[in-house]
Design an enzyme around this catalytic site. Structure first.
Site, mmCIF file in Angstrom:
data_model
loop_
_atom_site.group_PDB
_atom_site.id
_atom_site.type_symbol
_atom_site.label_atom_id
_atom_site.label_comp_id
_atom_site.label_asym_id
_atom_site.label_seq_id
_atom_site.Cartn_x
_atom_site.Cartn_y
_atom_site.Cartn_z
ATOM 1 N N ARG A 149 0.821 -1.215 0.000
ATOM 2 C CA ARG A 149 0.000 0.000 0.000
ATOM 3 C C ARG A 149 0.857 1.268 0.000
ATOM 4 N NH1 ARG A 149 -3.793 2.471 4.415
ATOM 5 N NH2 ARG A 149 -5.389 3.494 3.149
ATOM 6 N N HIS A 191 0.350 4.510 -2.361
ATOM 7 C CA HIS A 191 0.130 5.874 -1.852
ATOM 8 C C HIS A 191 1.271 6.818 -2.217
ATOM 9 C CE1 HIS A 191 -3.409 5.324 1.136
ATOM 10 N NE2 HIS A 191 -3.510 4.490 0.116
ATOM 11 N N GLY A 218 3.825 11.138 -8.317
ATOM 12 C CA GLY A 218 4.616 10.036 -8.873
ATOM 13 C C GLY A 218 5.365 9.247 -7.815
ATOM 14 N N ASN A 255 -3.921 8.779 4.660
ATOM 15 C CA ASN A 255 -2.719 8.188 5.263
ATOM 16 C C ASN A 255 -2.732 8.194 6.788
ATOM 17 O OD1 ASN A 255 -1.666 7.802 2.708
ATOM 18 N ND2 ASN A 255 -0.492 9.719 2.717
ATOM 19 N N HIS A 288 -6.460 -5.871 -2.342
ATOM 20 C CA HIS A 288 -7.278 -6.038 -1.135
ATOM 21 C C HIS A 288 -7.569 -7.513 -0.853
ATOM 22 C CE1 HIS A 288 -8.792 -1.586 -1.346
ATOM 23 N NE2 HIS A 288 -7.498 -1.690 -1.076
HETATM 24 C C1 HEM Z 1 -9.157 1.504 -5.996
HETATM 25 C C2 HEM Z 1 -9.114 2.403 -5.046
HETATM 26 C C3 HEM Z 1 -8.684 2.076 -3.646
HETATM 27 C C4 HEM Z 1 -9.316 2.470 -2.506
HETATM 28 C C5 HEM Z 1 -10.567 3.319 -2.426
HETATM 29 C C6 HEM Z 1 -8.585 1.912 -1.404
HETATM 30 C C7 HEM Z 1 -8.904 2.109 -0.075
HETATM 31 C C8 HEM Z 1 -8.324 1.453 0.971
HETATM 32 C C9 HEM Z 1 -8.720 1.591 2.353
HETATM 33 C C10 HEM Z 1 -9.798 2.523 2.862
HETATM 34 C C11 HEM Z 1 -7.960 0.752 3.085
HETATM 35 C C12 HEM Z 1 -8.026 0.553 4.601
HETATM 36 C C13 HEM Z 1 -7.302 1.692 5.284
HETATM 37 C C14 HEM Z 1 -7.646 1.822 6.735
HETATM 38 O O1 HEM Z 1 -8.802 1.574 7.113
HETATM 39 O O2 HEM Z 1 -6.751 2.202 7.524
HETATM 40 C C15 HEM Z 1 -7.068 0.073 2.179
HETATM 41 C C16 HEM Z 1 -6.144 -0.868 2.556
HETATM 42 C C17 HEM Z 1 -5.255 -1.436 1.689
HETATM 43 N N1 HEM Z 1 -5.075 -1.094 0.366
HETATM 44 FE FE1 HEM Z 1 -6.319 -0.009 -0.766
HETATM 45 N N2 HEM Z 1 -7.534 1.192 -1.870
HETATM 46 C C18 HEM Z 1 -7.546 1.264 -3.242
HETATM 47 C C19 HEM Z 1 -6.603 0.729 -4.092
HETATM 48 C C20 HEM Z 1 -5.474 0.063 -3.687
HETATM 49 C C21 HEM Z 1 -4.358 -0.252 -4.526
HETATM 50 C C22 HEM Z 1 -4.214 0.178 -5.977
HETATM 51 C C23 HEM Z 1 -3.475 -0.942 -3.753
HETATM 52 C C24 HEM Z 1 -2.136 -1.497 -4.120
HETATM 53 C C25 HEM Z 1 -1.630 -1.544 -5.319
HETATM 54 C C26 HEM Z 1 -4.057 -1.069 -2.450
HETATM 55 C C27 HEM Z 1 -3.519 -1.768 -1.398
HETATM 56 C C28 HEM Z 1 -4.067 -1.853 -0.137
HETATM 57 C C29 HEM Z 1 -3.598 -2.768 0.892
HETATM 58 C C30 HEM Z 1 -2.548 -3.845 0.711
HETATM 59 C C31 HEM Z 1 -4.328 -2.487 2.048
HETATM 60 C C32 HEM Z 1 -4.147 -3.127 3.441
HETATM 61 C C33 HEM Z 1 -3.004 -2.401 4.139
HETATM 62 C C34 HEM Z 1 -2.660 -2.904 5.515
HETATM 63 O O3 HEM Z 1 -3.224 -3.876 6.010
HETATM 64 O O4 HEM Z 1 -1.790 -2.253 6.151
HETATM 65 N N3 HEM Z 1 -5.260 -0.427 -2.439
HETATM 66 N N4 HEM Z 1 -7.294 0.538 0.911
HETATM 67 CA CA LIG Z 2 4.958 10.329 -4.380
#
Ligand code: HEM
Ligand SMILES: [Ca+2]
Ligand SMILES: [Ca+2]
Length: 333
Positions: free
Chosen positions: A76, A80, A86, A108, A207
């Site tokens: 993640r 981010h 970039g 973040n 996810h």
């Molecule tokens: C498509 C739009 C996306 C949205 C709206 C989104 C949103 C989120 C949200 C809200 C969380 C939980 C954060 C929290 O509650 O603290 C999350 C976790 C995560 N996201 Fe996304 N995300 C997106 C795309 C992506 C992409 C493109 C990646 C990686 C290439 C990614 C990788 C992850 C990972 C691995 C987690 C878990 C992180 C952890 O457990 O520490 N996400 N995301």
């Molecule tokens: Ca950057």
């Protein structure tokens, strides 16, 4: 007369040849210049720091063995980073009394993690090759190594990114999509980074690992009808209507520590945790078809995911003499 002509001819041929060789020389130079300028390459460190890739991989594996979630958190971080100015490691810069970073931006704050592991990997890299490996490349490699270790696909990481001396909290707030996004805003958000619908759906497969806070999915489990009722119910215990904002739930309730295609299978069963997840499969969206493909074909998901990660990793890198190689990923040199 004929001797004179021959001499003239010879000179002409010589002139032509030297002109051509000059032109050729110019083309070769221009070619290498154009090829290296602004372009990342998997071999970037093969002579500059041959151990770089194995150091990152070893440390990522050790970190995941120590805490499984770190793999998701590192993946993640790269996302981010790349979506804000970039892939330049801007996300890693700490706030100070005179510097506003991205760590406290809404997407973040209290959410992204893994900085201690990044520091640890960076220290190892600095010891082996001082001032050579950028924090931005470290993030790209750590993301790939995390995915591979957790059972996902591999790909050759393009390298040669340099680190920013700036960060943008406001860009982090606007460029990283919130979990309340609908499909059309997700598509336009990714399009703004030159990423396609296919990239969006494949990258969302991230996810399949990791956790989300109650505050990220509360409205989904209480206010939405497009969610499996039993699934919503099972989440309400640890995520009450108010309070306990930071309580965690698995993004993929079936295999939260395995990089597989169950995320998409969950979406088919209306068991996406985030509103934005379920938007990819809501019966009307243009993403439906891709979700079905990935739910039925791990190979297709892995192939598209790897390509999409390369596309994401190519977002506006600093190269050549731009930016710097930070010694400490948390602050500019
Ligand atoms: C498509 C739009 C996306 C949205 C709206 C989104 C949103 C989120 C949200 C809200 C969380 C939980 C954060 C929290 O509650 O603290 C999350 C976790 C995560 N996201 Fe996304 N995300 C997106 C795309 C992506 C992409 C493109 C990646 C990686 C290439 C990614 C990788 C992850 C990972 C691995 C987690 C878990 C992180 C952890 O457990 O520490 N996400 N995301
Ligand atoms: Ca950057
Ligand atoms: Ca999974």
């Amino acid at each position: 007369m004929s001797l004179l002509r021959l001499a003239y001819c010879k000179r002409e041929v010589f002139n032509m040849a030297s002109n051509y060789s000059l032109l050729l020389l110019f083309l070769v130079f221009a070619g290498t210049f154009l090829e290296t300028k602004g372009k990342l390459t998997p071999k970037f460190y093969s002579s500059k720091c041959p151990k770089a890739l194995s150091i990152v991989q070893e440390e990522v594996v050790a970190a995941i063995k120590n805490e499984t979630r770190i793999g998701a958190s590192l993946l993640r971080l790269h996302f981010h980073d790349c979506f804000v100015n970039g892939c330049d490691a801007s996300v890693l810069l700490d706030d100070t009394s005179s510097f506003v970073g991205e760590k406290t931006a809404a997407p973040n704050n209290n959410s992204i993690r893994g900085f201690e592991v990044v520091d640890h990997i960076k220290a190892k890299l600095e010891k082996a090759c001082p001032g050579v490996v950028s924090c931005a490349d470290l993030l790209a490699l750590a993301a790939r190594d995390s995915v591979v270790y957790l059972g996902g696909p591999s790909w050759k990481v393009r390298l040669g990114r340099r680190d920013s001396t700036t960060a943008s909290r406001s860009a982090a707030n606007t460029s990283i999509p919130p979990p309340t996004s609908n499909i059309s805003s997700l598509i336009s958000n990714f399009a703004a980074q030159n990423l396609s619908l296919r990239d969006l759906v494949a990258l969302s497969g991230s996810h399949t690992i990791g956790l989300a806070r109650c505050t990220s999915f509360r409205s989904r489990i209480y206010n939405e009808s497009t969610i499996d009722a039993a699934f919503a119910n099972s989440l309400q215990g640890s995520c009450p209507r108010s309070g306990n904002d930071d309580n965690l739930a698995n993004l993929d309730h079936q295999t939260p520590t395995h990089f597989d295609n169950l995320y998409y299978k969950n979406l088919l069963k209306v068991k996406g945790l985030l509103h934005s997840d379920q938007e990819l499969f809501n019966g009307t969206s243009s993403a439906d078809k891709l979700v079905k493909i990935y739910a039925n074909n791990t190979f297709a998901f892995f192939e598209h995911f790897a390509k999409a990660m390369i596309n994401m990793g190519n977002i506006e890198p600093l190269t050549g003499s731009q930016g710097e190689i930070r010694t400490n990923c948390r602050k500019v040199n």
